[in-house]
Design an enzyme around this catalytic site. Structure first.
Site, mmCIF file in Angstrom:
data_model
loop_
_atom_site.group_PDB
_atom_site.id
_atom_site.type_symbol
_atom_site.label_atom_id
_atom_site.label_comp_id
_atom_site.label_asym_id
_atom_site.label_seq_id
_atom_site.Cartn_x
_atom_site.Cartn_y
_atom_site.Cartn_z
ATOM 1 C CB SER A 148 -49.822 26.448 51.000
ATOM 2 O OG SER A 148 -50.665 27.313 50.283
ATOM 3 C CG ASP A 278 -57.639 23.881 51.833
ATOM 4 O OD1 ASP A 278 -57.868 25.093 51.736
ATOM 5 O OD2 ASP A 278 -56.516 23.380 51.650
ATOM 6 C CG HIS A 306 -54.821 26.277 53.014
ATOM 7 N ND1 HIS A 306 -54.634 25.395 51.979
ATOM 8 C CD2 HIS A 306 -53.775 27.153 52.954
ATOM 9 C CE1 HIS A 306 -53.542 25.714 51.302
ATOM 10 N NE2 HIS A 306 -52.994 26.774 51.884
#
Length: 339
Positions: A148, A278, A306
């Site tokens: 991320s 995601d 995610h």
């Protein structure tokens, strides 16, 4: 039954009840404290040591295990509003003799919290490089893993300091211009119109908002008791203003597409891991990296969102290990050809 035996059983039962009652009381009254104990327990069980490194008064907090060996060291960068312990699930499936480090990103966890100027992607890259130099991790090229926000930082790090790395793994990285917009990005566009920074889905303030955030970040639906949700919120609430400050920096023009703007400068062998479901950062970002860097390895995970490190820790760890072994074997073959 003998009376003495009965008395002994009663006393033993009473003694056993004390820790059970203490645990229940802690669970009900201090869930946040119990969560911290949980992380402490797993760090101990996995053989991870907490340590600190300082650079000109700036302190980095990190966990580490193993010693530098024949395989490259592994440095892991977590995502927005997380901390070094988010990697515990994956560490469980990595070899105990592998040299690995999980660092708290700037301002997160036990790492020094300064001001907004430190939270742009470029500023975070510089801080991570300071950490690397401080512990002399780049004496030998290492493998960098980021997820991320940490994936955005890791990618730009690879572009800025190519000689530091032997391999790079990006897990659902931020910082790309996605062909398809995710549920989260669409929500952000609505927030931009109202300019309401108090309702960012990744910064929950109630157990209900925490539950919604977990649903957004994870395809796997974990059944989490209300008390645990409350504990997770209690741990985060004192830091929510900081998270908003960081988030504001991350969505500014200079950071929003940092990885996209620098991916052509990545020379290290690249692995991309992405959950197909995601909802935070759309999986179409994997194709962006694959097209820009044709040699990269792309691993898309079914039934995964995610939070790859939490949802599929065993699979993610194995993919990284396979990638490292493949790169090492190809390097050995290349050396044999040269000789």
């Amino acid at each position: 039954m003998d009376l003495d035996v009965v008395n002994m059983l009663v006393i033993a039962g009473g003694m056993l009840a004390i820790p059970i009652l203490a645990f229940v009381a802690s669970f009900l009254l201090w869930p946040a404290a119990l969560i911290k104990v949980y992380y402490w327990y797993w760090r101990r069980r996995l053989g991870l040591q907490v340590d600190y490194a300082e650079h000109e008064g700036y302190r980095f907090c990190y966990t580490h295990r193993g010693k530098l060996g024949s395989k490259p060291s592994l440095l892991m960068l977590h995502g927005f509003s997380a901390h070094k312990d988010m990697w515990l699930g994956m560490v469980k499936f990595l070899p105990t003799n592998m040299h690995l480090l999980c660092v708290d990103m700037p301002g997160h966890g036990g790492t020094t919290r300064t001001s907004a100027v430190d939270y742009t992607i470029e500023a975070q890259v510089k801080r991570i490089h300071q950490f690397v130099e401080c512990i002399q991790l780049n004496k030998k090229p290492f493998h960098l893993v980021g997820t991320s926000m940490g994936g955005n930082v890791a990618g730009v790090y690879a572009a800025r300091y190519p000689s530091d790395l032997c391999n790079l793994t990006l897990i659902c990285p931020a910082g790309l211009n996605h062909p398809e917009e995710s549920t989260f990005v669409k929500h952000l566009r609505d927030l931009e119109k109202t300019k309401d920074v108090s309702s960012i889905p990744l910064i929950p303030s109630t157990p209900e908002e925490m539950e919604e955030m977990l649903k957004l970040c994870s395809f796997v639906r974990f059944k989490i008791p209300q008390q645990v949700l409350q504990g997770l919120v209690d741990v985060r609430i004192p830091h929510n203003d900081f998270y908003r400050e960081v988030f504001t920096e991350l969505v500014r023009e200079e950071s929003r597409q940092s990885l996209h703007e620098n991916m052509h400068l990545i020379y290290a062998p690249l692995q991309v891991i992405w959950g197909k479901q995601d909802q935070v950062l759309d999986v179409s970002g994997a194709s962006v990296l694959a097209e820009a860097l044709p040699g990269c390895q792309v691993d898309l995970l079914d039934n995964c969102g995610h939070s790859v490190a939490v949802e599929r820790p065993r699979k993610a760890a194995q993919l990284i290990l396979d990638f490292i072994n493949r790169q090492q074997n190809s390097g050995i073959r290349s050396n044999k050809k040269l000789s």
